[in-house]
Write a protein that holds these residues in place. Structure first.
Motif, mmCIF file in Angstrom:
data_model
loop_
_atom_site.group_PDB
_atom_site.id
_atom_site.type_symbol
_atom_site.label_atom_id
_atom_site.label_comp_id
_atom_site.label_asym_id
_atom_site.label_seq_id
_atom_site.Cartn_x
_atom_site.Cartn_y
_atom_site.Cartn_z
ATOM 1 N N ARG A 192 34.794 -2.549 -26.783
ATOM 2 C CA ARG A 192 36.006 -3.169 -27.328
ATOM 3 C C ARG A 192 35.801 -3.710 -28.736
ATOM 4 N NH1 ARG A 192 39.700 -4.754 -23.625
ATOM 5 N NH2 ARG A 192 41.067 -4.810 -25.435
ATOM 6 N N CYS A 222 41.001 2.458 -36.631
ATOM 7 C CA CYS A 222 42.021 1.597 -36.024
ATOM 8 C C CYS A 222 43.013 2.389 -35.170
ATOM 9 C CB CYS A 222 42.775 0.822 -37.106
ATOM 10 S SG CYS A 222 41.810 -0.499 -37.874
ATOM 11 N N ARG A 228 39.455 -3.501 -29.734
ATOM 12 C CA ARG A 228 40.220 -4.725 -29.982
ATOM 13 C C ARG A 228 39.802 -5.350 -31.313
ATOM 14 N NH1 ARG A 228 42.666 -8.002 -26.015
ATOM 15 N NH2 ARG A 228 43.306 -10.060 -26.769
ATOM 16 N N TRP A 229 38.483 -5.365 -31.576
ATOM 17 C CA TRP A 229 37.952 -5.886 -32.831
ATOM 18 C C TRP A 229 37.136 -4.787 -33.508
ATOM 19 C CZ3 TRP A 229 35.282 -10.987 -30.768
ATOM 20 C CH2 TRP A 229 36.277 -11.916 -30.435
ATOM 21 N N LYS A 253 43.463 -4.586 -35.966
ATOM 22 C CA LYS A 253 42.166 -4.483 -35.293
ATOM 23 C C LYS A 253 40.990 -4.867 -36.189
ATOM 24 C CE LYS A 253 43.493 -0.847 -32.006
ATOM 25 N NZ LYS A 253 43.207 0.538 -31.533
#
Length: 448
Positions: A192, A222, A228-229, A253
């Motif tokens: 993630r 992205c 997520r990050w 993101k």
């Protein structure tokens, strides 16, 4: 019975990725990977050789493995990574228990070398550095929800103090399609948080088309479902463009976090280092970054004790740090590395002076960090859960403002049971040195 192999991987995330590719190659060839070195037939020490402290750590680990071999606990020791590339025959001469030394251009020979080592035969192999493959599978060794993505190898910056170009060779970017394909695989494995790395990430693409392709690459990353990050490390200040800043600011993101190793602020010293910029231009750059990326976390790395650094230049560096107020800062003392320009310079600084300057600067940054952390009291941060501290009877994790292994932690309590990789909202109530303390105020969101 399959040969049992374990690995001790040292140094940076880029070397860690090389180690993960070695493990994948071994696994695919039928070797059994084990986590306990004492239960291995062969141990690979994947070394770092960047500065003196890293070399000492590598040698210490090799000596520990040599003792295990003498006791009969393991059969073979292999050395890979930067120390192997840099010191080659010296390793086997100084530590005769070592059975194989593979330079980075010979990583593809790992299976043959392990079999030979377990069979009592020695291997020394040093292929061209450019033969190091940047593609292929990996056995991930990070926590399951984050991973590093290496987008290039080598370095063309040729800083006067740095041996990396000698060890890793010229800068060479990976094809964007290959990078994105690997990123898609990482996402499919439950990753993630994607962390983009290279010796100089901002140079990515220059060797392919004459300009930086990092903003375009980040935008493509992205678009991949699952992350997520996404954060980027090792951004050189001279190559930070408005396009890169605007990309970070506009893409949800991309965490607002920039890691910028500047080394110093004095223009004369930076020129001696073969680095660009000076205090006014660096100050202006930090101001521009904060204007274009609201709430950005700025991280830097500084060097003290470079040959010829005067007390006045060091004082200016301290003033610069106080003026800019970096959110994250690391500092190390100059290490004269064999074969570098700086190692042969006049006016070398005494070790005692270097240590004192390093301590002064880090004490100063500790005060800055405490103030910045106290400003976070009462705020709510998104935190990824990394584990449970049984001693403190609380969970711990990181916010988007904290990169793994190099930045601080957030310790927090939760009425709900959490597992590694859960994303939660944490209200910050206290400050503990470089870390934050709080309480979970929202339900978990499972990472995978």
């Amino acid at each position: 019975m399959a040969i049992r192999v374990s690995m001790i991987s040292l140094g940076c995330s880029k070397n860690q990725i090389d180690g993960e590719r070695l493990l994948y190659t071994l696994k695919e060839d039928g070797f059994q990977l084990v986590g306990d070195v004492s239960k291995s037939d062969a141990v690979i020490v994947n070394t770092c050789g960047f500065i003196q402290s890293a070399k000492e750590e590598a040698i210490e680990n090799l000596l520990e493995m040599a003792a295990l071999k003498q006791e009969g606990a393991i059969k073979a020791i292999l050395v890979t990574g930067c120390l192997a590339e840099r010191y080659r025959e010296e390793i086997q001469t100084e530590i005769p228990e070592v059975d194989a030394v593979l330079g980075i251009g010979s990583n593809q020979e790992i299976c043959r070398a392990v079999r030979a080592a377990v069979g009592g035969k020695q291997t020394l192999s040093f292929g061209p550095r450019e033969d190091l493959s940047l593609e292929g599978g990996r056995v991930l060794t990070t926590l399951p929800y984050y991973a590093y993505l290496k987008i290039a190898e080598g370095c063309d910056n040729c800083c006067a103090y740095c041996a990396i170009p000698q060890i890793r060779g010229r800068f060479r970017s990976r094809a964007m399609e290959d990078v994105c394909k690997e990123a898609e695989w990482l996402a499919s494995q439950g990753v993630r948080e994607l962390i983009v790395v290279a010796q100089d990430t901002t140079r990515y693409g220059e060797d392919l088309c004459g300009k930086s392709l990092l903003p375009e690459l980040l935008r493509r990353l992205c678009r991949i479902d699952g992350f997520r990050w996404i954060r980027t490390l090792y951004c050189y200040p001279e190559r930070i463009t408005d396009e890169l800043l605007d990309t970070i600011a506009s893409e949800e993101k991309l965490v607002p976090y920039l890691d910028i190793p500047i080394q110093h602020c004095d223009g004369a010293l930076l020129r001696e280092m073969n680095r660009g910029m000076d205090r006014p231009s660096l100050t202006a750059l930090m101001k521009r970054i904060r204007e274009r990326i609201p709430g950005v976390t700025l991280r830097t790395t500084l060097m003290v004790g470079f040959p010829g650094e005067t007390e006045a230049q060091f004082t200016s560096l301290c003033e610069f740090v106080d003026e800019v107020q970096f959110d994250r800062l690391g500092c190390f003392a100059f290490s004269p590395e064999e074969g570098t320009v700086a190692a042969g310079m006049e006016h070398q600084i005494e070790e005692e002076v270097k240590s004192r300057r390093e301590e002064i600067l880090m004490d100063q940054q500790a005060g800055i960090m405490e103030r910045l952390n106290r400003e976070k009291i009462g705020t709510v941060l998104e935190v990824v859960t990394e584990g449970f501290d049984r001693f403190g009877e609380c969970y711990f994790g990181r916010s988007a403002a904290d990169a793994p292994e190099i930045d601080g932690k957030i310790f927090f309590t939760s009425q709900e049971q959490l597992v590694m990789g859960d994303f939660v909202q944490v209200r910050i109530d206290e400050v503990m040195d470089y870390d934050l303390v709080g309480v979970c105020i929202s339900g978990k969101e499972r990472a995978f």
